[in-house]
Design a protein around this motif. Sequence first.
Motif, PDB file in Angstrom:
ATOM      1  N   ASN A  56      -6.806  -2.389  -0.069  1.00  0.00           N
ATOM      2  CA  ASN A  56      -6.239  -2.804  -1.359  1.00  0.00           C
ATOM      3  C   ASN A  56      -7.287  -2.736  -2.467  1.00  0.00           C
ATOM      4  N   ILE A  57      -8.503  -3.145  -2.180  1.00  0.00           N
ATOM      5  CA  ILE A  57      -9.582  -3.033  -3.173  1.00  0.00           C
ATOM      6  C   ILE A  57      -9.797  -1.568  -3.541  1.00  0.00           C
ATOM      7  N   PHE A  58      -9.798  -0.701  -2.528  1.00  0.00           N
ATOM      8  CA  PHE A  58      -9.967   0.735  -2.769  1.00  0.00           C
ATOM      9  C   PHE A  58      -8.858   1.265  -3.671  1.00  0.00           C
ATOM     10  N   VAL A  59      -7.608   0.900  -3.371  1.00  0.00           N
ATOM     11  CA  VAL A  59      -6.469   1.364  -4.177  1.00  0.00           C
ATOM     12  C   VAL A  59      -6.590   0.854  -5.612  1.00  0.00           C
ATOM     13  N   GLY A  60      -6.974  -0.414  -5.756  1.00  0.00           N
ATOM     14  CA  GLY A  60      -7.132  -0.983  -7.093  1.00  0.00           C
ATOM     15  C   GLY A  60      -8.197  -0.272  -7.905  1.00  0.00           C
ATOM     16  N   LEU A  61      -9.290   0.094  -7.263  1.00  0.00           N
ATOM     17  CA  LEU A  61     -10.368   0.817  -7.965  1.00  0.00           C
ATOM     18  C   LEU A  61      -9.983   2.284  -8.197  1.00  0.00           C
ATOM     19  N   TRP A  62      -9.350   2.911  -7.205  1.00  0.00           N
ATOM     20  CA  TRP A  62      -8.959   4.322  -7.291  1.00  0.00           C
ATOM     21  C   TRP A  62      -7.975   4.557  -8.440  1.00  0.00           C
ATOM     22  N   ASP A  77       1.254   3.624 -13.059  1.00  0.00           N
ATOM     23  CA  ASP A  77       0.125   3.482 -13.976  1.00  0.00           C
ATOM     24  C   ASP A  77      -0.955   2.590 -13.349  1.00  0.00           C
ATOM     25  N   PRO A  78      -2.200   2.737 -13.811  1.00  0.00           N
ATOM     26  CA  PRO A  78      -3.319   2.010 -13.204  1.00  0.00           C
ATOM     27  C   PRO A  78      -3.151   0.493 -13.215  1.00  0.00           C
ATOM     28  N   LEU A  79      -2.557  -0.052 -14.261  1.00  0.00           N
ATOM     29  CA  LEU A  79      -2.389  -1.503 -14.329  1.00  0.00           C
ATOM     30  C   LEU A  79      -1.461  -2.005 -13.224  1.00  0.00           C
ATOM     31  N   ARG A  80      -0.344  -1.326 -13.030  1.00  0.00           N
ATOM     32  CA  ARG A  80       0.597  -1.731 -11.973  1.00  0.00           C
ATOM     33  C   ARG A  80      -0.001  -1.517 -10.588  1.00  0.00           C
ATOM     34  N   ALA A  81      -0.708  -0.421 -10.397  1.00  0.00           N
ATOM     35  CA  ALA A  81      -1.365  -0.170  -9.102  1.00  0.00           C
ATOM     36  C   ALA A  81      -2.400  -1.252  -8.815  1.00  0.00           C
ATOM     37  N   THR A  82      -3.133  -1.652  -9.849  1.00  0.00           N
ATOM     38  CA  THR A  82      -4.132  -2.712  -9.680  1.00  0.00           C
ATOM     39  C   THR A  82      -3.460  -4.048  -9.395  1.00  0.00           C
ATOM     40  N   LEU A  83      -2.339  -4.301 -10.042  1.00  0.00           N
ATOM     41  CA  LEU A  83      -1.593  -5.531  -9.774  1.00  0.00           C
ATOM     42  C   LEU A  83      -1.105  -5.573  -8.327  1.00  0.00           C
ATOM     43  N   LEU A  84      -0.546  -4.471  -7.841  1.00  0.00           N
ATOM     44  CA  LEU A  84      -0.122  -4.404  -6.434  1.00  0.00           C
ATOM     45  C   LEU A  84      -1.318  -4.596  -5.498  1.00  0.00           C
ATOM     46  N   ALA A  85      -2.443  -3.986  -5.852  1.00  0.00           N
ATOM     47  CA  ALA A  85      -3.641  -4.136  -5.024  1.00  0.00           C
ATOM     48  C   ALA A  85      -4.141  -5.575  -5.028  1.00  0.00           C
ATOM     49  N   LEU A 125       0.822  -1.214   0.000  1.00  0.00           N
ATOM     50  CA  LEU A 125       0.000   0.000   0.000  1.00  0.00           C
ATOM     51  C   LEU A 125       0.854   1.263   0.000  1.00  0.00           C
ATOM     52  N   GLY A 126       2.058   1.155   0.525  1.00  0.00           N
ATOM     53  CA  GLY A 126       2.926   2.325   0.610  1.00  0.00           C
ATOM     54  C   GLY A 126       3.507   2.756  -0.710  1.00  0.00           C
ATOM     55  N   VAL A 127       3.814   1.812  -1.579  1.00  0.00           N
ATOM     56  CA  VAL A 127       4.405   2.160  -2.882  1.00  0.00           C
ATOM     57  C   VAL A 127       3.453   3.034  -3.701  1.00  0.00           C
ATOM     58  N   PRO A 128       2.203   2.617  -3.908  1.00  0.00           N
ATOM     59  CA  PRO A 128       1.305   3.503  -4.666  1.00  0.00           C
ATOM     60  C   PRO A 128       1.071   4.846  -3.972  1.00  0.00           C
ATOM     61  N   ALA A 129       0.993   4.831  -2.645  1.00  0.00           N
ATOM     62  CA  ALA A 129       0.786   6.087  -1.924  1.00  0.00           C
ATOM     63  C   ALA A 129       1.982   7.014  -2.090  1.00  0.00           C
ATOM     64  N   PHE A 130       3.175   6.477  -1.951  1.00  0.00           N
ATOM     65  CA  PHE A 130       4.381   7.294  -2.101  1.00  0.00           C
ATOM     66  C   PHE A 130       4.488   7.855  -3.510  1.00  0.00           C
ATOM     67  N   LEU A 131       4.280   6.999  -4.497  1.00  0.00           N
ATOM     68  CA  LEU A 131       4.403   7.460  -5.884  1.00  0.00           C
ATOM     69  C   LEU A 131       3.290   8.420  -6.261  1.00  0.00           C
ATOM     70  N   GLY A 132       2.139   8.271  -5.639  1.00  0.00           N
ATOM     71  CA  GLY A 132       1.036   9.180  -5.939  1.00  0.00           C
ATOM     72  C   GLY A 132       1.192  10.532  -5.275  1.00  0.00           C
ATOM     73  N   LEU A 133       1.843  10.573  -4.111  1.00  0.00           N
ATOM     74  CA  LEU A 133       1.975  11.829  -3.373  1.00  0.00           C
ATOM     75  C   LEU A 133       3.259  12.579  -3.698  1.00  0.00           C
ATOM     76  N   ASN A 134       4.265  11.874  -4.164  1.00  0.00           N
ATOM     77  CA  ASN A 134       5.555  12.478  -4.441  1.00  0.00           C
ATOM     78  C   ASN A 134       5.553  13.015  -5.876  1.00  0.00           C
ATOM     79  N   SER A 135       5.556  14.339  -5.997  1.00  0.00           N
ATOM     80  CA  SER A 135       5.470  14.947  -7.328  1.00  0.00           C
ATOM     81  C   SER A 135       6.736  14.722  -8.153  1.00  0.00           C
TER      82      SER A 135
END
Length: 166
Positions: A157-163, A71-79, A55-65
Amino acid sequence: MAQSEAFDRREQVTEPSTAEEASRLYAMSVEMADRVSARRGLANQFYLSIETLLLGVPAFLGLNSSAPGLDPLRATLLAAIGVVVSAAWWLQLRSYRQLNTAKFEVILKMEVDHFHIHPFTDEWNSLKKDRVAGWRGRYAELGTIERVVPIVFLLANIFVGLWAWL
């Protein structure tokens, strides 16, 4: 040494008294129950670390400009991996709980059948009758709390995958 000699030596060993044997078996049972609880704690640490990373990887990459986006596919795979890990965690906790329940049933029975004092029985009875002020009607077992955490991670994780697709 021949097999018959080894058998003869076993016959010469005196059998421990019933109370002595019961004490030894009781101590061994308590030790084994403690080891299961320790393994359960280590498993919780392991799964918590994996879920935090997933959960931290997508959050870090999403918040760090300055970091490249995920990309959505990789985020969904992690989720999806996080969902599988959460389910495995919950199932393993259920298995540990069943194992500990069986072990403590044996320990409590041994206390009643072989000893005049019943420390685990008395402790459990005390926890069940005492109200925890300002919390709930009875003692909140760690197992109850433990079962909620993997479900929370599963939902996150479901939320992250959908988000990721919004």
